[in-house]
Structure formats: structure tokens, C-alpha cells
Design an enzyme around this catalytic site. Structure first.
Site, PDB file in Angstrom:
ATOM      1  N   SER A  15       0.411  -1.123   0.065  1.00 41.61           N
ATOM      2  CA  SER A  15      -0.328  -0.178  -0.379  1.00 41.61           C
ATOM      3  C   SER A  15       0.829   1.330   0.216  1.00 41.61           C
ATOM      4  O   SER A  15       1.904   1.411  -0.853  1.00 41.61           O
ATOM      5  CB  SER A  15      -0.785  -0.247   1.135  1.00 41.61           C
ATOM      6  N   ASN A  16       0.773   2.758   0.507  1.00 41.33           N
ATOM      7  CA  ASN A  16       1.329   3.202   0.742  1.00 41.33           C
ATOM      8  C   ASN A  16       0.327   4.064   1.574  1.00 41.33           C
ATOM      9  O   ASN A  16      -0.322   3.898   2.594  1.00 41.33           O
ATOM     10  CB  ASN A  16       0.609   4.607  -0.857  1.00 41.33           C
ATOM     11  N   GLY A  17       0.828   5.407   1.569  1.00 41.94           N
ATOM     12  CA  GLY A  17       0.478   6.730   3.441  1.00 41.94           C
ATOM     13  C   GLY A  17      -0.538   7.838   2.949  1.00 41.94           C
ATOM     14  O   GLY A  17      -0.424   7.910   3.511  1.00 41.94           O
TER      15      GLY A  17
END
Length: 425
Positions: free
Chosen positions: A231-233
Site C-alpha cells: 500500500s502507500n501512506g
């Protein structure tokens, strides 16, 4: 929220949500406001005027003409109240009330007060989902907004009819907070009915009434095994701010939200997604939207063969084979219809404008919002943002660092005021 010294005319109309007016009155008074309640005859069928009068500490007004024993000049109370008030708030506002106000009808004390008011007016509609979405109601809302009236979109949830949709009156504590901000902003801009009559309605946000706005927000997650993912932030704050801003302007808003810890903005229909494939299917289901704002941070790659059991530690090195996820924005751009406005986001770390303009062209976008990760006050996780809007016609608009809610309003202002990329109004 302090409303100390503010004079508010509180209009209550004949909706089942009128029961919330008691709590709203109590909270306004507790915040320091002087509240003059004005009820329609139909409102009295849902909540006794005595209850409201007791909480407000003032007699409830209803009849336009004086009753027996009253001074004959009492019929001018609507004029006096129009001069006295710092703001007129109608909560709940029925479809009938919106229609009367939009048409300039003056058949009750409440409608007479609104026509006489030299102060800002705010309405909080409450009705069944289908009534709120009816073209006649949307036209009336657009007319009121063009006249300078602030419209608080109804909340999404279970309705008295048993249906689930947009139509609920927002909770009183939320309304009080919105009323406080609205009075502060109105005072700073000097917006009132007199100003609107003189053409100052241009200072108010451009209306999106009757338009369907689709917003994507937050990250996607691509499973590596049952407990791990790529995923990412992204926190979703920018997308949620855009959805909230569009709803405040009267749009029917659909928010496709990745896994984030954010509350659904009032008046917004939320669809939760997890993966890029989920997002594509949900976006295609709403691809008819008039305006699409793709603020989600979509994972570009996913594990090609996710494990069905938790992976255990083995070798020091682990090799993963990844596959490309679907290009959601590119798919929407490839099937974009005439009159539709498509807006993308580009989060870059280097050569930002060149990369953003390339994405703008490849995906057939009308606008792209460029922000730079690592720049102070911008990017993922920050409460603020700084955006450069690039248009397909070569336009370039700098939006300075500001809270994401303000950046969202500025983005919608640009879409509404510029011909680039179609009509976002």
C-alpha cells in the site's frame, strides 16, 4: 463554538426532523446566541411550540398577522426581525419551504422574515432521499444558492420512510459548528440578502446543484498474504475534503474511499473499496458522473500470486513477482463523454510538472493537480497541501499552502470559473 452576542432567527418547518430543533435551540442558546424561533403551522404537528419557546426563552412566532388583542402594528414583526438578526437559520427546511423561498412566496411569518432579512440566510434541508434528488428540488436549491443562501447538504443514513440515502438533518452539534463558521465567514465577506441583491453573490461558492460529482480518495491495498499487503501512506484527507466541499455546493457526491480512518462528510454517499480492482469496478458503476475527481493513491502493482496462508520466515531474501494493477483513471479517460470533467492528481518527487503534464495528456484529463511529496506542508499525511493545477488548455494555477479543506474549495473554484476541460458548474 462561541456564538456569544449573535442574534439568530431559527426557522422550523414541518419535517419529522423537527424533533432535532429542540436540541439545536438548546445548543445555540448554550453557545451564547439569542434565538428567536419562528415555526410554520406544519412544524407544530411534530414538536410543540411550548417546548421550543421554553428552550429559547422567547415566544415562538408563527402567524404573519396579529391575533386578537395584539397591537395592530404586530404584523410588521417580520420587518423588525429582518433588521434584528445576524443570521436566519432554517433547520429543518422541507422541500415545500425550499420551493417557497426559491419562488419568493410570502405566506407565513417565516417566509416574510426571509424576504425582509438584511442578513445571511442558511437552510438545512431534511426530506426523503428521492425528494432531495428530484429535479425540482435541485432547481430550487440552485436558485437559492444563486441568491446567496447557504445550503447545508443533508446527511446520508436511514430515513423515516425506511429508505437509506441522503435526506437526514445533520446532528445538532454539527449544525451549531457549521452555523458558527458560517456567521464568521459571512461577517468577513459582508454577505447578506442586500449584498446578494446588489450582485455580490459572486463571492459565494459556485453552485454544483444538480451535478453528480464522483471523488476517489485514500490508498488501495493489495494482499501479499491474509495479513500483509502492499500500500502507500495516503490518509484520504484531500479526497474527503473535496467530497465535503462539493456537497456543500449542492452536488450529489459519491465518494469511493480506500481504507482510511475518516468520517463520511455530511451529504456524501460513501462506497468503501480495498483494492485497485475494487476501485475500478466502483468507478465504472458511477462513470456517468458530471465531474470525476480522482484523488485516490492507487497501488500501481500487486502481488501476482498472493499466498492463501501467512508467509513464514525462511530465506533472508524474499522474491516477489508483481503484476500491474488496472489503470482506473486511464480507463475513465478513455471513455470520457462530452461535457464531463475529469480531474486527476499527480504526487511526484522530481520533475513534477513534466510528469504531471504527461499524465494529463495520456489519460485524457481536463485538469491535473500536482503536489510534491517531501515539500513542507504538502503531500501524503500532511494536514495542509500546496497544489499546482495544470489544465489541458495550458492553464497553470498555483494554490498556495493551506489546510486541505481550503485547498479543496480553491480547486472547485478553478473548475467552476475556467472553461478548460468542460463545464464543472
Amino acid at each position: 463554538m462561541s456564538l456569544r452576542g449573535k442574534k439568530i432567527v431559527l426557522g422550523i418547518t414541518g419535517s419529522i426532523a423537527a424533533y432535532k430543533a429542540a436540541d439545536l435551540t438548546r445548543r445555540l442558546v448554550k453557545a451564547g446566541a439569542e434565538v428567536q424561533p419562528v415555526m410554520t403551522a406544519a412544524a407544530g404537528r411534530f414538536i410543540p411550540p411550548l417546548t421550543i419557546a421554553t428552550l429559547a426563552g422567547r415566544e415562538v412566532l408563527s402567524e404573519l398577522f396579529p391575533e386578537a388583542g395584539e397591537a395592530q402594528t404586530a404584523w410588521t414583526k417580520h420587518v423588525d426581525l429582518g433588521l434584528w438578526a445576524d443570521g436566519v437559520v432554517i433547520a429543518p427546511a422541507t422541500a415545500q419551504t425550499l420551493a417557497k423561498l426559491a419562488g419568493g412566496f410570502c405566506d407565513s411569518m417565516l417566509t416574510a422574515v426571509v424576504l425582509s432579512a438584511r442578513c445571511p440566510v442558511l437552510v438545512a434541508p431534511a426530506m426523503d432521499h428521492d425528494m432531495w434528488g428530484h429535479p425540482a428540488t435541485r432547481r430550487n436549491v440552485a436558485t437559492l444558492q444563486a441568491d446567496g443562501v447557504t445550503v447545508v447538504p443533508p446527511a446520508h443514513g436511514e430515513l423515516a420512510s425506511g429508505l437509506i440515502g441522503d435526506g437526514r438533518l445533520p446532528e445538532p452539534e454539527d449544525l451549531v459548528a457549521q452555523i458558527g463558521r458560517w456567521l464568521d465567514e459571512s461577517g468577513e465577506r459582508g454577505i447578506g440578502h442586500d449584498a446578494a441583491r446588489l450582485g455580490a453573490e459572486a463571492d459565494a461558492p459556485a453552485s454544483l446543484a444538480g451535478r453528480h460529482v464522483l471523488v476517489t480518495a485514500g490508498p488501495t491495498r493489495e494482499a501479499l498474504d491474509p495479513v500483509r499487503f502492499l500500500s502507500n501512506g495516503s490518509t484520504g484527507q484531500m479526497g474527503f475534503a473535496l467530497a465535503a466541499a462539493a456537497a456543500r455546493r449542492g452536488a450529489r457526491v459519491t465518494l469511493l474511499a480506500g481504507p482510511v480512518a475518516l468520517d463520511t462528510p455530511p451529504g456524501v454517499e460513501r462506497v468503501d473499496i480495498v483494492t485497485a480492482d475494487d476501485l475500478l469496478q466502483a468507478a465504472l458503476a458511477h462513470a456517468e458522473a458530471d465531474v470525476v475527481i480522482a484523488a485516490a493513491a492507487v497501488s500501481d502493482y500487486a502481488p501476482a500470486e498472493p499466498a492463501d496462508r501467512k508467509l513464514k520466515k525462511g530465506d533472508d531474501d524474499l522474491t516477489l513477482r508483481l503484476r500491474r494493477t488496472p489503470d482506473v483513471l486511464g480507463t475513465l479517460g478513455a471513455q470520457k463523454r462530452d461535457g464531463q470533467t475529469l480531474v486527476g492528481f499527480a504526487l511526484e518527487t522530481h520533475d513534477g510538472e513534466a510528469h504531471a503534464r504527461g499524465k494529463l495528456a495520456r489519460k485524457h484529463l481536463d485538469w491535473i493537480a500536482l503536489n510534491v511529496q517531501g515539500e513542507p506542508g504538502a503531500g501524503m499525511g500532511a494536514a495542509t497541501n500546496r497544489v499546482t493545477l495544470l489544465g489541458a488548455d495550458g492553464a497553470r494555477v498555483e494554490i498556495p499552502t493551506a489546510p486541505k479543506a481550503e485547498v479543496a474549495e480553491a480547486i472547485l473554484d478553478v473548475l467552476a470559473s475556467s472553461p478548460s476541460g468542460g463545464d464543472a458548474r
